[in-house]
Design a protein around this motif. Structure first.
Motif, mmCIF file in Angstrom:
data_model
loop_
_atom_site.group_PDB
_atom_site.id
_atom_site.type_symbol
_atom_site.label_atom_id
_atom_site.label_comp_id
_atom_site.label_asym_id
_atom_site.label_seq_id
_atom_site.Cartn_x
_atom_site.Cartn_y
_atom_site.Cartn_z
ATOM 1 N N GLY A 186 0.808 -1.220 0.000
ATOM 2 C CA GLY A 186 0.000 0.000 0.000
ATOM 3 C C GLY A 186 0.836 1.262 0.000
ATOM 4 O O GLY A 186 0.616 2.164 0.814
ATOM 5 N N MET A 187 1.808 1.333 -0.900
ATOM 6 C CA MET A 187 2.681 2.505 -0.975
ATOM 7 C C MET A 187 1.884 3.790 -1.207
ATOM 8 O O MET A 187 2.292 4.873 -0.769
ATOM 9 C CB MET A 187 3.695 2.311 -2.110
ATOM 10 C CG MET A 187 4.732 3.413 -2.206
ATOM 11 S SD MET A 187 5.762 3.488 -0.710
ATOM 12 C CE MET A 187 6.634 5.016 -0.967
ATOM 13 N N GLU A 188 0.744 3.678 -1.888
ATOM 14 C CA GLU A 188 -0.063 4.863 -2.173
ATOM 15 C C GLU A 188 -0.619 5.502 -0.900
ATOM 16 O O GLU A 188 -1.060 6.655 -0.899
ATOM 17 C CB GLU A 188 -1.206 4.516 -3.134
ATOM 18 C CG GLU A 188 -2.276 3.565 -2.577
ATOM 19 C CD GLU A 188 -1.920 2.083 -2.764
ATOM 20 O OE1 GLU A 188 -2.846 1.255 -2.711
ATOM 21 O OE2 GLU A 188 -0.730 1.785 -2.981
ATOM 22 N N TYR A 189 -0.611 4.751 0.211
ATOM 23 C CA TYR A 189 -1.124 5.271 1.483
ATOM 24 C C TYR A 189 -0.006 5.775 2.404
ATOM 25 O O TYR A 189 -0.267 6.135 3.552
ATOM 26 C CB TYR A 189 -1.906 4.190 2.230
ATOM 27 C CG TYR A 189 -3.090 3.641 1.478
ATOM 28 C CD1 TYR A 189 -4.103 4.480 1.021
ATOM 29 C CD2 TYR A 189 -3.192 2.273 1.219
ATOM 30 C CE1 TYR A 189 -5.187 3.973 0.330
ATOM 31 C CE2 TYR A 189 -4.278 1.757 0.531
ATOM 32 C CZ TYR A 189 -5.270 2.614 0.088
ATOM 33 O OH TYR A 189 -6.349 2.108 -0.601
ATOM 34 N N PHE A 190 1.218 5.774 1.888
ATOM 35 C CA PHE A 190 2.378 6.070 2.741
ATOM 36 C C PHE A 190 2.209 7.366 3.537
ATOM 37 O O PHE A 190 2.400 7.399 4.765
ATOM 38 C CB PHE A 190 3.644 6.142 1.883
ATOM 39 C CG PHE A 190 4.881 6.510 2.651
ATOM 40 C CD1 PHE A 190 5.555 5.562 3.405
ATOM 41 C CD2 PHE A 190 5.373 7.815 2.628
ATOM 42 C CE1 PHE A 190 6.696 5.898 4.117
ATOM 43 C CE2 PHE A 190 6.507 8.156 3.337
ATOM 44 C CZ PHE A 190 7.165 7.195 4.080
ATOM 45 N N ALA A 191 1.851 8.456 2.868
ATOM 46 C CA ALA A 191 1.773 9.759 3.541
ATOM 47 C C ALA A 191 0.727 9.771 4.645
ATOM 48 O O ALA A 191 0.854 10.513 5.633
ATOM 49 C CB ALA A 191 1.469 10.850 2.515
ATOM 50 N N TRP A 192 -0.299 8.925 4.490
ATOM 51 C CA TRP A 192 -1.397 8.953 5.455
ATOM 52 C C TRP A 192 -1.004 8.417 6.829
ATOM 53 O O TRP A 192 -1.690 8.669 7.820
ATOM 54 C CB TRP A 192 -2.597 8.186 4.900
ATOM 55 C CG TRP A 192 -3.293 8.984 3.842
ATOM 56 C CD1 TRP A 192 -3.086 8.912 2.495
ATOM 57 C CD2 TRP A 192 -4.247 10.021 4.048
ATOM 58 N NE1 TRP A 192 -3.865 9.821 1.841
ATOM 59 C CE2 TRP A 192 -4.596 10.519 2.770
ATOM 60 C CE3 TRP A 192 -4.847 10.566 5.169
ATOM 61 C CZ2 TRP A 192 -5.513 11.542 2.607
ATOM 62 C CZ3 TRP A 192 -5.775 11.599 5.007
ATOM 63 C CH2 TRP A 192 -6.088 12.067 3.734
ATOM 64 N N ILE A 193 0.107 7.678 6.902
ATOM 65 C CA ILE A 193 0.609 7.243 8.213
ATOM 66 C C ILE A 193 0.884 8.464 9.082
ATOM 67 O O ILE A 193 0.642 8.467 10.294
ATOM 68 C CB ILE A 193 1.908 6.418 8.065
ATOM 69 C CG1 ILE A 193 1.669 5.147 7.260
ATOM 70 C CG2 ILE A 193 2.497 6.068 9.440
ATOM 71 C CD1 ILE A 193 2.944 4.359 6.983
ATOM 72 N N PHE A 194 1.376 9.521 8.456
ATOM 73 C CA PHE A 194 1.719 10.744 9.173
ATOM 74 C C PHE A 194 0.554 11.736 9.196
ATOM 75 O O PHE A 194 0.319 12.406 10.202
ATOM 76 C CB PHE A 194 2.937 11.405 8.522
ATOM 77 C CG PHE A 194 4.145 10.515 8.487
ATOM 78 C CD1 PHE A 194 4.977 10.388 9.593
ATOM 79 C CD2 PHE A 194 4.446 9.761 7.351
ATOM 80 C CE1 PHE A 194 6.090 9.560 9.568
ATOM 81 C CE2 PHE A 194 5.551 8.931 7.321
ATOM 82 C CZ PHE A 194 6.372 8.822 8.429
ATOM 83 N N VAL A 195 -0.180 11.819 8.086
ATOM 84 C CA VAL A 195 -1.256 12.812 7.968
ATOM 85 C C VAL A 195 -2.348 12.556 8.997
ATOM 86 O O VAL A 195 -2.807 13.486 9.685
ATOM 87 C CB VAL A 195 -1.842 12.810 6.542
ATOM 88 C CG1 VAL A 195 -3.094 13.685 6.483
ATOM 89 C CG2 VAL A 195 -0.806 13.293 5.537
ATOM 90 N N VAL A 196 -2.786 11.302 9.120
ATOM 91 C CA VAL A 196 -3.871 10.981 10.053
ATOM 92 C C VAL A 196 -3.458 11.305 11.486
ATOM 93 O O VAL A 196 -4.234 11.864 12.266
ATOM 94 C CB VAL A 196 -4.269 9.494 9.926
ATOM 95 C CG1 VAL A 196 -5.152 9.056 11.079
ATOM 96 C CG2 VAL A 196 -4.984 9.261 8.601
ATOM 97 N N TYR A 197 -2.239 10.941 11.836
ATOM 98 C CA TYR A 197 -1.727 11.224 13.186
ATOM 99 C C TYR A 197 -1.690 12.731 13.428
ATOM 100 O O TYR A 197 -2.095 13.218 14.491
ATOM 101 C CB TYR A 197 -0.326 10.620 13.319
ATOM 102 C CG TYR A 197 0.303 10.783 14.686
ATOM 103 C CD1 TYR A 197 0.150 9.815 15.669
ATOM 104 C CD2 TYR A 197 1.077 11.903 14.988
ATOM 105 C CE1 TYR A 197 0.737 9.950 16.922
ATOM 106 C CE2 TYR A 197 1.678 12.050 16.226
ATOM 107 C CZ TYR A 197 1.508 11.074 17.188
ATOM 108 O OH TYR A 197 2.084 11.224 18.421
ATOM 109 N N MET A 198 -1.195 13.460 12.453
ATOM 110 C CA MET A 198 -1.086 14.914 12.586
ATOM 111 C C MET A 198 -2.469 15.565 12.740
ATOM 112 O O MET A 198 -2.664 16.428 13.594
ATOM 113 C CB MET A 198 -0.360 15.480 11.365
ATOM 114 C CG MET A 198 -0.150 16.990 11.382
ATOM 115 S SD MET A 198 -1.470 17.892 10.510
ATOM 116 C CE MET A 198 -1.162 17.409 8.811
#
Length: 442
Positions: free
Chosen positions: A38-50
Motif C-alpha cells: 500500500g505505498m499509495e497510502y504512505f503519507a497517510w501514516i503521518f497525515v492521520v496522526y497529525m
C-alpha cells in the motif's frame, strides 16, 4: 514536593513518548510500507496522526478546565498506548492508518496537558528551567530516535517501535497517580457543535497542505471557520471563550507565536536535507547539526522565568525577535558558503531565541489567562504553534521543490522566514510587558 517530583518525571516520560514516536516513525515507515504493502497510502501514516493530534488539542484544554488535568492526561496516555498496541498488531496499511489515528487522539492531549500541569505546579521562575528539560528531550530524541528506529527494524521487527510505548505509558500513569490537584474545577456546558465545526474546518485546511487539487478543501475550510465564528458569537458558552480574544495579552502573544512558528521553526526540518543533498554529507553528521538548536534552546529557556519577573514579557519578545531576525539574515546571506562549524554556531544562536520565545510564550499564555480558562489558553497556543509549524513546513517544501536546485531553494526558504520574522518584530512591540499579577504558585 516529593509527589511533585513523581509528577515531574511522569511529564518527562510523556514528552519522551511523543518525541520518540515522531522521530522513530520517520526511519521505520519505509520498511513498514514494504512489509504491509500500500505505498499509495504512505503519507497517510503521518497525515492521520497529525490531524488527530492537532484538532483535539483545544478540546483537551477545554476539558482540563472542567474536569482537571491529571485524569485527562492519564486518559490521553492510555489512549496513545492503546493505539500503539493496535498499530503493532496491524496487518494492513488501512488498519495501521486507522490505529495511527487512535494514537493521534491520545497524543493531542499529552504535551498540552503536561504544559498545563507545569503551569499549575511550578512558579514562573522554575517553569523556564522545566521547559528547557522538555525541549532537550525533543532534541535528543531527534538524534536517538532514528537510531532506535533502525535498531528495531533490523534487529527485531518494526512492530517494536509501537510496543516499546507500552511500558513507557504504564510508567507515566504510575508516576501521575500520586498527584493531587489543588485547583477547584468548574463543570460547564461543552459546545460540541462548535468543536465539530471548528475541527472539521481545521481538518480540511490541514488536508489541503497534503493533497493535490486542494482548492476546494481550502474554500470549504475557510467557509466553515467563518460560519464557526458567526455561530459562536451567539453561543452563551462558546467552545473558544470570547475572553481569550478580548484579552490583549493572550491575543497578541498567540498571534506572535503563530507567525513565529510559520516563519523559522520549520527551517530545521530542511537543514539536514540541505546538508545531505547540497553538501553530500552523511545522514548522521547532517542530523547532528540539530544539536546546535538544542544547546541554544537550553540556554534561552532556562533563565526565561527569572527574566520575565525582572524585565516583563515585551522586552524579551523584542530581544528574541531581533536575535531570530539577525541570525536568519546571516543564514539567508551566507548559507551556501558556511562551514559546518559556522552553521552550527549560527543555529546555536538561533536556538537561544527559540528557547527564550517558546518559554515566555507558554508562560504568557498561562499568566495572561484567568484561572478558569488557563487550560484552554495554554492548549490554544499549542494548537496555533502546530498550525503555524505545519503550514510553514508545507510552504517551505513547495519553495524548495519549485527551485532549480537545493541551494537556491534553501536561500529562498530563509528569505521567506526572514520576511515573516520582521513582521514578528513589529508584533513583539504590541505585547503587554506584564500580567496584572504574576503567579505565586509553588
Amino acid at each position: 514536593m516529593k509527589k511533585n517530583k513523581y509528577v515531574f518525571w511522569g511529564l518527562v516520560i510523556t514528552t519522551l513518548i511523543s518525541a520518540l514516536d515522531a522521530n522513530i516513525m520517520q526511519t521505520a515507515s519505509p520498511t513498514i510500507v514494504k512489509q504491509l504493502g500500500g505505498m499509495e497510502y504512505f503519507a497517510w501514516i503521518f497525515v492521520v496522526y497529525m490531524l488527530a493530534s492537532t484538532v483535539t488539542v483545544p478540546l483537551y484544554g477545554k476539558l482540563s478546565d472542567m474536569y482537571g488535568r491529571k485524569n485527562l492526561l492519564m486518559f490521553a496516555v492510555g489512549l496513545f498506548t492503546l493505539g500503539s498496541i493496535l498499530c503493532g498488531l496491524a496487518n494492513s496499511m488501512v488498519m495501521l492508518i486507522l490505529f495511527r489515528g487512535v494514537q493521534g487522539l491520545g497524543a493531542g492531549g499529552m504535551i498540552p496537558l503536561s504544559m498545563i500541569i507545569v503551569g499549575d505546579l511550578f512558579t514562573i521562575e522554575r517553569r523556564g528551567k522545566i521547559q528547557a528539560v522538555f525541549s532537550s528531550i525533543w532534541a535528543i530524541s531527534s538524534i536517538i530516535g532514528p537510531i532506535l528506529g533502525s535498531f528495531f527494524v533490523e534487529a527485531l521487527t518494526w512492530r517494536w517501535i509501537f510496543f516499546i510505548n507500552i511500558p513507557i505509558g504504564i510508567a507515566t500513569i504510575l508516576c501521575l497517580i500520586p498527584y493531587k490537584e489543588q485547583i477547584e474545577f468548574k463543570k460547564t456546558h461543552i459546545d460540541y457543535k462548535g468543536f465539530f465545526m471548528f475541527g472539521i474546518s481545521i481538518t480540511l485546511l490541514l488536508l489541503s497542505t497534503n493533497i493535490k487539487n486542494s482548492l476546494w478543501y481550502i474554500i470549504i475550510g475557510m467557509i466553515g471557520l467563518i460560519v464557526f465564528v458567526l455561530v459562536e458569537r451567539k453561543e452563551s458558552q462558546p467552545f473558544l471563550p470570547v475572553s481569550l480574544f478580548k484579552n490583549k495579552g493572550i491575543l497578541m502573544t498567540n498571534l506572535y507565536m503563530l507567525v513565529y512558528c510559520l516563519a523559522f521553526f520549520g527551517t530545521s526540518n530542511f537543514i539536514p536535507l540541505y546538508l545531505q543533498e547540497g553538501n553530500q554529507m552523511s545522514i548522521y553528521k547532517s542530523g547532528l547539526i540539530l544539536l546546535s538548536i538544542a544547546v541554544g534552546w537550553t540556554f534561552g529557556s532556562t533563565p526565561a522565568g527569572k527574566w520575565i519577573l525582572r524585565f516583563g514579557y515585551k522586552i524579551l519578545f523584542i530581544i528574541g525577535s531581533f536575535i531570530t531576525t539577525v541570525s536568519g539574515l546571516a543564514l539567508y546571506l551566507f548559507i551556501t558558503d558556511l562551514s559546518y562549524i559556522s552553521l552550527f554556531v549560527i543555529l546555536t544562536i538561533q536556538g537561544v531565541a527559540f528557547g527564550l520565545i517558546f518559554a515566555i510564550g507558554t508562560i504568557a499564555s498561562q499568566e495572561f489567562a484567568e484561572p478558569q480558562i488557563k487550560g484552554m489558553s495554554t492548549s490554544l497556543q499549542m494548537f496555533l504553534k502546530n498550525i503555524g509549524t505545519s503550514t510553514g513546513v508545507t510552504i517551505m517544501g513547495l519553495i524548495i521543490n519549485h527551485n532549480a536546485n537545493i541551494h537556491i531553494g534553501m536561500k529562498n526558504v530563509f528569505l521567506f522566514a526572514l520576511v515573516l520574522s520582521i513582521i514578528n518584530i513589529f508584533l513583539s512591540f504590541l505585547i503587554p510587558a506584564k500580567t496584572t499579577a504574576f503567579s505565586k504558585s509553588t
